[in-house]
Design an enzyme around this catalytic site. Structure first.
Site, PDB file in Angstrom:
ATOM      1  N   SER A 262     -47.539 -70.612 116.090  1.00 40.13           N
ATOM      2  CA  SER A 262     -45.937 -70.533 116.036  1.00 40.13           C
ATOM      3  C   SER A 262     -45.818 -69.776 114.571  1.00 40.13           C
ATOM      4  CB  SER A 262     -45.252 -72.059 115.569  1.00 40.13           C
ATOM      5  OG  SER A 262     -45.714 -72.588 114.416  1.00 40.13           O
TER       6      SER A 262
ATOM      7  N   LYS B 243     -44.101 -74.369 108.866  1.00 38.05           N
ATOM      8  CA  LYS B 243     -43.200 -73.442 108.996  1.00 38.05           C
ATOM      9  C   LYS B 243     -42.926 -72.458 107.739  1.00 38.05           C
ATOM     10  CE  LYS B 243     -42.740 -74.855 113.163  1.00 38.05           C
ATOM     11  NZ  LYS B 243     -43.249 -74.164 114.398  1.00 38.05           N
TER      12      LYS B 243
END
Length: 210
Positions: free
Chosen positions: A59, A101
């Site tokens: 990701s 993230k």
């Protein structure tokens, strides 16, 4: 007289041996004490200051690869998160394992995403996101525009169309109490998702871009 000298000759080596044993015992004690202190220092360091956390998944491509090992500064020491910071967080109701993230917005800021063009806006300003893998086309349930609540952050992965993040209504904005810490150093590179090779030239500090 000769008998007395012989006795002295016998006692002197015994005294020297006792002194040597005491010296060896003292050296062993000091070495053990230094080892225990070193182990304790490492335990305290990795409990309260930094943590070693691995990246699981793709990701954050191209910035981070699956298998990267990150040195993460504990949130107890640094909770002033800014745009561009790469953070590690865990929210059991979203995912049991820690996720990595990038901070896109902080408390009080308003996020809006044009999924047709893939553009992300914060407080009406278009973000120049040269760190992403591709524009943001995938919606995940969160409604925009969205204002980040107090004590929270809005996060997304750099591999935008292959990342579950604050666009997901299951995660949404993240209370900073769920943040484990900020990634500050890449210690060991994972294998590139296309070539399978490890680029050791990537090892180094992770700078803030905000």
């Amino acid at each position: 007289m000769w008998k007395k000298k012989a006795q002295e000759a016998q006692t002197e080596p015994a005294g020297q041996e006792t002194s040597r044993k005491k010296e060896e015992g003292r050296d062993l004690y000091e070495w053990t004490q230094a080892l225990v202190c070193s182990v304790l220092a490492v335990v305290l360091l990795f409990t309260f200051v930094v943590r070693l956390i691995g990246v699981d998944g793709h990701s954050m491509v191209p910035t981070l690869q699956d298998g990267d090992r990150l040195l993460v500064l504990n949130s107890l020491l640094d909770d002033d998160y800014q745009y561009g910071d790469i953070v590690v967080l865990r929210k059991d109701t979203f995912m049991t394992e820690p996720i990595v993230k990038r901070v896109i917005a902080t408390e009080g800021q308003t996020v809006d995403i044009d999924f047709a063009s893939g553009s992300v806006y914060v407080d009406g300003e278009l973000l120049e996101e040269d760190y992403i893998n591709e524009p943001t086309y995938v919606e995940e349930g969160t409604e925009f525009p969205l204002t980040v609540p107090e004590g929270s952050i809005f996060v997304m992965g750099d591999n935008r169309n292959h990342s579950s993040d604050s666009r997901s209504s299951d995660l949404g904005t993240v209370d900073t109490r769920y943040v484990i810490g900020r990634a500050v150093f890449l210690l060991f590179p994972g294998a590139d998702e296309t070539t399978g090779e490890r680029d050791f030239g990537r090892i180094g500090g992770i700078d803030r871009i905000g």
